[in-house]
Design an enzyme around this catalytic site. Structure first.
Site, PDB file in Angstrom:
ATOM      1  N   TYR A   1      36.898   2.214  24.715  1.00  0.00           N
ATOM      2  CA  TYR A   1      37.360   1.043  23.958  1.00  0.00           C
ATOM      3  C   TYR A   1      36.279   0.489  23.045  1.00  0.00           C
ATOM      4  O   TYR A   1      36.508  -0.516  22.374  1.00  0.00           O
ATOM      5  CB  TYR A   1      37.821  -0.051  24.913  1.00  0.00           C
ATOM      6  CG  TYR A   1      39.101   0.263  25.636  1.00  0.00           C
ATOM      7  CD1 TYR A   1      39.164   1.302  26.546  1.00  0.00           C
ATOM      8  CD2 TYR A   1      40.251  -0.495  25.413  1.00  0.00           C
ATOM      9  CE1 TYR A   1      40.323   1.596  27.227  1.00  0.00           C
ATOM     10  CE2 TYR A   1      41.427  -0.199  26.084  1.00  0.00           C
ATOM     11  CZ  TYR A   1      41.457   0.848  26.985  1.00  0.00           C
ATOM     12  OH  TYR A   1      42.611   1.133  27.654  1.00  0.00           O
TER      13      TYR A   1
ATOM     14  N   LYS B   1      35.214   9.424  37.062  1.00  0.00           N
ATOM     15  CA  LYS B   1      35.477  10.859  36.888  1.00  0.00           C
ATOM     16  C   LYS B   1      34.121  11.543  36.692  1.00  0.00           C
ATOM     17  O   LYS B   1      33.891  12.268  35.700  1.00  0.00           O
ATOM     18  CB  LYS B   1      36.421  11.051  35.682  1.00  0.00           C
ATOM     19  CG  LYS B   1      36.904  12.476  35.474  1.00  0.00           C
ATOM     20  CD  LYS B   1      38.075  12.857  36.341  1.00  0.00           C
ATOM     21  CE  LYS B   1      38.469  14.305  36.141  1.00  0.00           C
ATOM     22  NZ  LYS B   1      39.461  14.789  37.103  1.00  0.00           N
TER      23      LYS B   1
ATOM     24  N   ASP C   1      41.740  10.757  39.461  1.00  0.00           N
ATOM     25  CA  ASP C   1      43.039  11.424  39.690  1.00  0.00           C
ATOM     26  C   ASP C   1      43.436  11.318  41.157  1.00  0.00           C
ATOM     27  O   ASP C   1      44.589  11.014  41.490  1.00  0.00           O
ATOM     28  CB  ASP C   1      43.026  12.884  39.206  1.00  0.00           C
ATOM     29  CG  ASP C   1      41.693  13.577  39.397  1.00  0.00           C
ATOM     30  OD1 ASP C   1      40.710  12.902  39.761  1.00  0.00           O
ATOM     31  OD2 ASP C   1      41.618  14.800  39.187  1.00  0.00           O
TER      32      ASP C   1
ATOM     33  N   ASP D   1      42.698   0.109  32.913  1.00  0.00           N
ATOM     34  CA  ASP D   1      43.899  -0.195  32.135  1.00  0.00           C
ATOM     35  C   ASP D   1      45.093   0.555  32.730  1.00  0.00           C
ATOM     36  O   ASP D   1      46.154  -0.021  33.018  1.00  0.00           O
ATOM     37  CB  ASP D   1      43.652   0.244  30.679  1.00  0.00           C
ATOM     38  CG  ASP D   1      44.703  -0.260  29.731  1.00  0.00           C
ATOM     39  OD1 ASP D   1      45.602  -1.000  30.177  1.00  0.00           O
ATOM     40  OD2 ASP D   1      44.647   0.086  28.537  1.00  0.00           O
TER      41      ASP D   1
ATOM     42  N   ASP E   1      48.351  -0.898  35.564  1.00  0.00           N
ATOM     43  CA  ASP E   1      49.804  -0.810  35.346  1.00  0.00           C
ATOM     44  C   ASP E   1      50.440  -0.132  36.560  1.00  0.00           C
ATOM     45  O   ASP E   1      51.534  -0.499  36.995  1.00  0.00           O
ATOM     46  CB  ASP E   1      50.134  -0.006  34.077  1.00  0.00           C
ATOM     47  CG  ASP E   1      50.264  -0.901  32.845  1.00  0.00           C
ATOM     48  OD1 ASP E   1      49.508  -1.889  32.760  1.00  0.00           O
ATOM     49  OD2 ASP E   1      51.112  -0.621  31.972  1.00  0.00           O
TER      50      ASP E   1
END
Ligand code: NAI
Length: 332
Positions: A124, A171, A204, A228, A232
């Site tokens: 971002y 990750k 993951d 982000d 959700d």
């Protein structure tokens, strides 16, 4: 702290949920004065600017902003106003609590996860370029300083709230330097908090575990993009985007907003669920030392949801935003 706050009415369902929330705050006796500004696409079309200068000046004075969602067109055009606000005021800590409500039936029970999302860097940071006509290039930025402060905030929160565990999501198996740095800083900071269990999960796997056994998670701290997406996901565990509030905190500035966007598919229909934005307003009241008022509103919402008679369509009901707002006000 002053009782004046800045309010940004955004796009889509923004104005509808803002009106409902301000009415509930007033009915609950929050004792707030509002400096209200239209921001976003409509403001841009009318005045050529996304946020009027007076809006910025107001926030710089009040230091507390209740912001409803803003549309960000995909692809070329203006950069996300949300990202811009977070960077401009260094609102580095995005805190997103996802808690099950017994009145809202989902396949998942007893979910109580607080996500700390780093809000200012990662992909971002907006460092993108076209290498040639066929190739675009985005740079992921992770710094020790920004990692440390969000991770420290997550542990401090865990201590304050009597939480047991902080999970770092990354990750680092693939992005060995950037995510590796985030993970290393996590374990360095964790040594200052021996009473809190520290663990890490690859993103993951974390996504799968969140759906298989969400109760194992307590506080999660993660980078901007993973936070982000996963927040959700956590909203889906508790009943959807209409229910997930957030605060964006920085040094001296605080912005409160729902996690969801401007929901153009239901905008103007008067059926948006204002709960996530209302709970964001409750986080704001707590930040302003008005915890009693926040508790009163939370209880009223709980009663409305438990009764189950007045529910917006996203929760399987037929109520309008205004009917839901009136029901909450009646239960205050
Ligand atoms: P969205 O969150 O606006 O909507 C996703 C789905 O959830 C839609 O079906 C919508 O109807 C539903 N939904 C969202 N909030 C709801 C509510 N309060 N009550 C009932 N249903 C609700 O995500 P989408 O469609 O991807 O984004 C729309 C626009 O919002 C985009 O321009 C995006 O950039 C922007 N956005 C802005 C944010 C902000 O201002 N903080 C955050 C996320 C997206």
């Amino acid at each position: 702290m002053s009782d004046t706050i800045t309010v940004f009415k955004g796009d889509g369902i923004g104005p509808e949920i803002t009106d409902a929330v301000l009415k509930i705050l007033d009915a609950a006796g929050a004792g707030l004065t509002y400096e209200i500004f239209s921001v976003g696409e409509a403001e841009y079309e009318a005045c050529g600017q996304l946020i009027p200068e007076e809006g910025f000046a107001s926030f710089e004075k009040t230091r507390v902003l209740l912001k409803s969602p803003i549309t960000t067109p995909v692809g070329k055009g203006f950069r996300s106003l949300n990202v811009m606000m977070r960077k401009k005021y260094d609102l580095y800590a995005n805190i997103r609590p996802a808690r099950s409500n017994s009145a809202i039936k989902t396949p998942f029970e007893n979910v109580d996860i607080v996500m700390f999302r780093e809000n200012t860097e990662d992909l971002y940071a907006g460092v993108e370029e076209m290498i040639n006509e066929e190739t675009a290039h985005s740079i992921k930025i992770i710094t020790r300083k920004c990692s440390k402060r969000i991770i420290k905030d997550a542990f401090e929160y865990a201590v304050r709230q009597g939480r047991k565990k902080v999970t770092c999501v990354h990750k680092a198996n693939i992005m060995k330097l950037s995510d590796g740095l985030f993970r290393d800083v996590f374990y360095e900071v964790s040594r200052e908090y021996p009473q809190i269990e520290a663990e890490d999960k690859i993103v993951d796997n974390a996504a799968m575990q969140l759906v298989m056994r969400p109760q194992q998670f307590d506080v999660i701290v993660t980078e901007n993009l993973y936070g982000d997406i996963l927040s959700d996901l956590t909203s889906g565990l508790i009943g959807g985007l209409g229910l997930l509030p957030s605060s964006n905190l920085g040094c001296g500035y605080a912005m409160f907003e729902a996690v969801h966007g401007s929901a153009p598919d239901i905008a103007g229909k008067g059926i948006a669920n204002p709960t996530a934005f209302l709970w964001s307003a409750c986080m704001m009241l707590e930040h302003m030392g008005k915890s009693e008022c926040a508790a009163k509103i939370r209880q009223a919402v709980d009663r409305v949801l438990e009764e189950g008679k007045v529910k917006t369509p996203d929760l399987g009901g037929t109520a309008t935003t205004a009917e839901y707002q009136d029901a909450v006000i009646q239960h205050l």
